[in-house]
Design a protein around this motif. Structure first.
Motif, mmCIF file in Angstrom:
data_model
loop_
_atom_site.group_PDB
_atom_site.id
_atom_site.type_symbol
_atom_site.label_atom_id
_atom_site.label_comp_id
_atom_site.label_asym_id
_atom_site.label_seq_id
_atom_site.Cartn_x
_atom_site.Cartn_y
_atom_site.Cartn_z
ATOM 1 N N GLY A 117 5.102 21.039 10.864
ATOM 2 C CA GLY A 117 4.535 19.529 9.199
ATOM 3 C C GLY A 117 5.350 19.044 8.905
ATOM 4 N N VAL A 118 5.006 17.501 8.777
ATOM 5 C CA VAL A 118 5.582 16.352 8.508
ATOM 6 C C VAL A 118 4.939 15.653 8.060
ATOM 7 N N ARG A 119 5.278 15.215 6.309
ATOM 8 C CA ARG A 119 4.476 14.736 4.831
ATOM 9 C C ARG A 119 5.743 13.296 4.773
ATOM 10 N N LEU A 120 4.322 12.503 5.453
ATOM 11 C CA LEU A 120 5.555 10.686 5.275
ATOM 12 C C LEU A 120 4.556 10.176 3.978
ATOM 13 N N HIS A 121 5.885 9.834 2.939
ATOM 14 C CA HIS A 121 5.252 9.181 1.745
ATOM 15 C C HIS A 121 6.295 7.825 1.795
ATOM 16 N N GLU A 122 5.423 6.666 1.712
ATOM 17 C CA GLU A 122 5.254 5.206 2.459
ATOM 18 C C GLU A 122 4.697 4.629 1.341
ATOM 19 N N ARG A 123 6.138 3.092 0.881
ATOM 20 C CA ARG A 123 5.144 1.957 0.232
ATOM 21 C C ARG A 123 5.021 1.128 1.038
ATOM 22 N N SER A 124 4.494 0.482 2.118
ATOM 23 C CA SER A 124 4.236 -0.230 3.076
ATOM 24 C C SER A 124 3.661 -1.750 2.278
ATOM 25 N N ARG A 125 4.928 -2.311 3.334
ATOM 26 C CA ARG A 125 4.228 -3.787 2.673
ATOM 27 C C ARG A 125 3.635 -4.562 3.770
ATOM 28 N N PHE A 126 2.907 -5.658 3.366
ATOM 29 C CA PHE A 126 2.208 -5.948 4.401
ATOM 30 C C PHE A 126 2.164 -7.523 3.947
ATOM 31 N N VAL A 127 2.135 -8.545 5.150
ATOM 32 C CA VAL A 127 1.802 -10.427 4.685
ATOM 33 C C VAL A 127 0.593 -10.313 5.611
ATOM 34 N N ARG A 128 -0.097 -11.640 4.499
ATOM 35 C CA ARG A 128 -1.411 -12.116 5.800
ATOM 36 C C ARG A 128 -0.530 -13.418 6.472
ATOM 37 N N ASP A 144 -2.354 -16.431 8.992
ATOM 38 C CA ASP A 144 -3.174 -17.382 9.457
ATOM 39 C C ASP A 144 -4.715 -16.021 9.225
ATOM 40 N N GLY A 145 -4.913 -16.567 8.438
ATOM 41 C CA GLY A 145 -6.027 -15.360 8.145
ATOM 42 C C GLY A 145 -5.949 -12.827 8.466
ATOM 43 N N ARG A 146 -4.972 -13.148 9.060
ATOM 44 C CA ARG A 146 -5.044 -11.702 9.684
ATOM 45 C C ARG A 146 -3.277 -11.178 8.786
ATOM 46 N N TRP A 147 -3.745 -10.032 8.649
ATOM 47 C CA TRP A 147 -2.805 -9.597 7.888
ATOM 48 C C TRP A 147 -1.807 -8.747 9.134
ATOM 49 N N TYR A 148 -0.728 -8.049 8.213
ATOM 50 C CA TYR A 148 -0.033 -7.192 9.211
ATOM 51 C C TYR A 148 1.009 -6.454 8.945
ATOM 52 N N TYR A 149 1.229 -5.320 8.880
ATOM 53 C CA TYR A 149 2.331 -4.687 8.249
ATOM 54 C C TYR A 149 3.996 -5.549 8.401
ATOM 55 N N VAL A 150 4.758 -4.987 7.622
ATOM 56 C CA VAL A 150 5.752 -5.760 7.761
ATOM 57 C C VAL A 150 6.668 -4.670 8.047
ATOM 58 N N ASP A 151 7.239 -3.932 6.799
ATOM 59 C CA ASP A 151 7.986 -2.813 6.343
ATOM 60 C C ASP A 151 7.644 -2.156 5.576
ATOM 61 N N GLY A 152 8.379 -0.694 5.567
ATOM 62 C CA GLY A 152 7.776 -0.064 4.125
ATOM 63 C C GLY A 152 9.259 0.830 3.786
ATOM 64 N N ASP A 153 8.955 1.596 2.868
ATOM 65 C CA ASP A 153 10.159 2.354 2.299
ATOM 66 C C ASP A 153 9.663 3.832 2.066
ATOM 67 N N THR A 154 9.829 4.767 2.592
ATOM 68 C CA THR A 154 9.507 6.143 2.444
ATOM 69 C C THR A 154 10.471 6.732 1.495
ATOM 70 N N ARG A 155 9.596 7.484 0.960
ATOM 71 C CA ARG A 155 10.085 9.209 -0.045
ATOM 72 C C ARG A 155 10.272 10.188 0.362
ATOM 73 N N VAL A 192 0.783 -1.284 -0.117
ATOM 74 C CA VAL A 192 0.292 0.046 0.131
ATOM 75 C C VAL A 192 0.869 1.411 -0.236
ATOM 76 N N GLU A 193 0.686 2.389 -1.092
ATOM 77 C CA GLU A 193 1.336 3.440 -0.998
ATOM 78 C C GLU A 193 0.051 4.658 -0.555
ATOM 79 N N PHE A 194 1.103 5.091 0.400
ATOM 80 C CA PHE A 194 0.537 6.125 0.608
ATOM 81 C C PHE A 194 0.911 7.503 1.782
ATOM 82 N N VAL A 195 0.253 8.665 1.758
ATOM 83 C CA VAL A 195 0.939 10.023 2.143
ATOM 84 C C VAL A 195 -0.005 10.294 3.451
ATOM 85 N N ALA A 196 0.447 10.196 5.005
ATOM 86 C CA ALA A 196 0.453 11.153 5.942
ATOM 87 C C ALA A 196 0.213 12.027 6.460
#
Length: 140
Positions: free
Chosen positions: A116-127, A129-140, A104-108
Motif C-alpha cells: 500500500g502506498v499513500r501519495l500526499h501532494e500539493r500540486s501546482r498547475f498553470v493555464r 492558451d486557455g488549457r490547464w496543465y500540471y506543473v509539479d508538486g511537493d510530496t509530504r 491542489v492538495e490531494f491524497v491518493a
C-alpha cells in the motif's frame, strides 16, 4: 484492467450536488480521451482527471496534460507502473492563486506489488492558451 462503464461512479470520487457519486461520463470521462475537444475547466478537474487517467492506464493523457517545461524528458515513452491498483482519491484543497495559476492538495492511495502506498501532494498547475496543465508538486 477493465475500463469502467460510463455509467459507473467516476474513479476520482467526485460527488454531485445530491452528495451521490458522479458517473465517469458526468465527470472525468468528459476530459480523459477528449483533451482536444474538452479540456478540464480548472486545476482541480484536471488533477482529478489525471488521477482517473492513472486508473484507466491512459499514459497519453497524463503526458499531454503535463506542462511542457516540466514534463519528463522521456515523455513519448512514458509508462505507468504495471500492476498498480488505484484505490482512492481525496482532494483536500483547491487554491486559486490567480487566473492562470492554482494549487491542489490531494491524497491518493494505491497498491503496487502488494504494498500500500499513500501519495500526499500539493500540486501546482498553470493555464496556458486557455488549457490547464500540471506543473509539479511537493510530496509530504
Amino acid at each position: 484492467m477493465t475500463t469502467p462503464a460510463p455509467t459507473q461512479p467516476c474513479p476520482c470520487g467526485r460527488l454531485g450536488p445530491n452528495k451521490k457519486p458522479l458517473t465517469l461520463a458526468q465527470c472525468c470521462g468528459r476530459y480523459v480521451g477528449h483533451l482536444d475537444d474538452t479540456p478540464a475547466p480548472d486545476a482541480e478537474a484536471l488533477m482529478r482527471s489525471r488521477y482517473t487517467a492513472h486508473v484507466l492506464c491512459d499514459a497519453r493523457y497524463i503526458v499531454d496534460t503535463w506542462y511542457i517545461a516540466t514534463r519528463p524528458s522521456a515523455s513519448p515513452e512514458f509508462e505507468l507502473e504495471p500492476g498498480t491498483k488505484w484505490l482512492a482519491l481525496e482532494v483536500r484543497d483547491h487554491r486559486v492563486i490567480d487566473a492562470d495559476h492554482a494549487e491542489v492538495e490531494f491524497v491518493a492511495r494505491y497498491r503496487v506489488a502488494g504494498r500500500g502506498v499513500r501519495l500526499h501532494e500539493r500540486s501546482r498547475f498553470v493555464r496556458e492558451d486557455g488549457r490547464w496543465y500540471y506543473v509539479d508538486g511537493d510530496t509530504r
